[in-house]
Design a protein around this motif. Structure first.
Motif, short mmCIF file in Angstrom:
data_model
loop_
_atom_site.label_atom_id
_atom_site.label_comp_id
_atom_site.label_asym_id
_atom_site.label_seq_id
_atom_site.Cartn_x
_atom_site.Cartn_y
_atom_site.Cartn_z
N THR A 105 18.83 23.38 35.48
CA THR A 105 17.99 22.41 36.16
C THR A 105 16.79 22.85 36.86
N VAL A 106 15.73 22.41 36.96
CA VAL A 106 14.57 22.79 37.89
C VAL A 106 14.91 22.86 39.52
N ASP A 107 14.88 23.92 40.15
CA ASP A 107 14.90 24.04 41.49
C ASP A 107 16.39 23.87 41.93
N LEU A 108 17.47 23.83 41.07
CA LEU A 108 18.81 23.75 41.51
C LEU A 108 19.49 24.90 41.26
N PHE A 109 20.22 25.70 42.23
CA PHE A 109 20.64 26.80 42.27
C PHE A 109 22.28 26.82 42.49
N PRO A 128 13.51 23.88 46.21
CA PRO A 128 12.50 24.45 45.49
C PRO A 128 11.56 25.78 45.76
N THR A 129 11.81 26.04 46.95
CA THR A 129 11.33 27.24 47.51
C THR A 129 12.03 28.76 46.80
N TRP A 130 13.08 28.42 46.41
CA TRP A 130 13.88 29.73 45.77
C TRP A 130 13.42 30.16 44.37
N GLY A 131 12.80 29.36 43.55
CA GLY A 131 12.46 29.80 42.31
C GLY A 131 11.33 30.38 42.01
N ASP A 132 11.27 31.21 41.05
CA ASP A 132 9.93 31.97 40.63
C ASP A 132 9.03 30.80 40.01
N SER A 133 7.96 30.76 40.34
CA SER A 133 6.71 29.91 39.89
C SER A 133 6.89 30.00 38.41
N PHE A 134 6.71 31.03 37.76
CA PHE A 134 6.68 31.09 36.34
C PHE A 134 7.73 30.58 35.66
N GLU A 135 9.19 30.81 36.33
CA GLU A 135 10.25 30.33 35.62
C GLU A 135 10.28 28.62 35.77
N ARG A 136 9.90 28.43 36.92
CA ARG A 136 9.72 27.12 37.12
C ARG A 136 8.78 26.19 36.21
N SER A 137 7.77 26.94 36.02
CA SER A 137 6.76 25.94 35.15
C SER A 137 7.26 26.03 33.69
N ALA A 138 8.00 27.06 33.22
CA ALA A 138 8.61 27.09 32.06
C ALA A 138 9.71 26.17 31.79
#
Length: 157
Positions: free
Chosen positions: A98-102, A129-139
């Motif tokens: 899930t996006v932004d869920l860790f 939301p601030t922990w994720g890599d922007s590339f991984e998030r967009s993928a």
């Protein structure tokens, strides 16, 4: 002629068997009430001791959750608690589907003044939301968008 007047004796009172049965029932009830009372006392004592432990766990957890930097969270550290002294903690962060869920695996070891250290661990899911890599998030977002479009395309509206 004198007649002897015989009064028939009525059964007033309990027989011996009835009295023994009543005493046995009262003894069983007294035993059960006493055992219940002691169980309640033991449970209250245990809850009181666990409540200090749970307070410290909540305190340490809240301090860790407030940390904004994921590298600082994974470095671990020590926190002074009110009841159990120092708490040493470590954490592992894993991304989820899930996006932004860790997923955060949190391990805490409390210094116990009465003996052995007290370990504690739990798995938390944090929306960051601030922990994720922007590339991984967009993928991930692209994958979700494609899945939604594929499902919508296959439907017969």
């Amino acid at each position: 002629m004198t007649h002897a007047i015989h009064k028939e004796s009525s059964h007033s009172g309990f027989s011996l068997i009835e009295a023994v049965i009543a005493i046995a029932i009262a003894g069983i009830a007294f035993f059960m009430l006493t055992e219940t009372f002691f169980n309640v006392l033991l449970t209250l004592e245990k809850l009181e001791s666990e409540s200090d432990y749970q307070k410290d766990v909540r305190f340490v957890r809240s301090q860790i959750i407030q940390i904004a930097d994921p590298d600082e969270v994974e470095d671990g550290g020590e926190i002074s608690t009110l009841n159990l002294g120092e708490a040493e903690w470590s954490a592992e962060i894993e991304p989820t589907e899930t996006v932004d869920l860790f997923q955060l695996l949190l391990e805490i070891e409390f210094e116990n003044p009465d003996g052995e250290p007290i370990p504690y661990s739990e798995r938390l899911y944090l929306l960051r939301p601030t922990w994720g890599d922007s590339f991984e998030r967009s993928a991930l977002l692209d994958d979700i968008r494609r899945n939604i479009e594929d499902e919508a395309f296959g439907r017969d509206w």
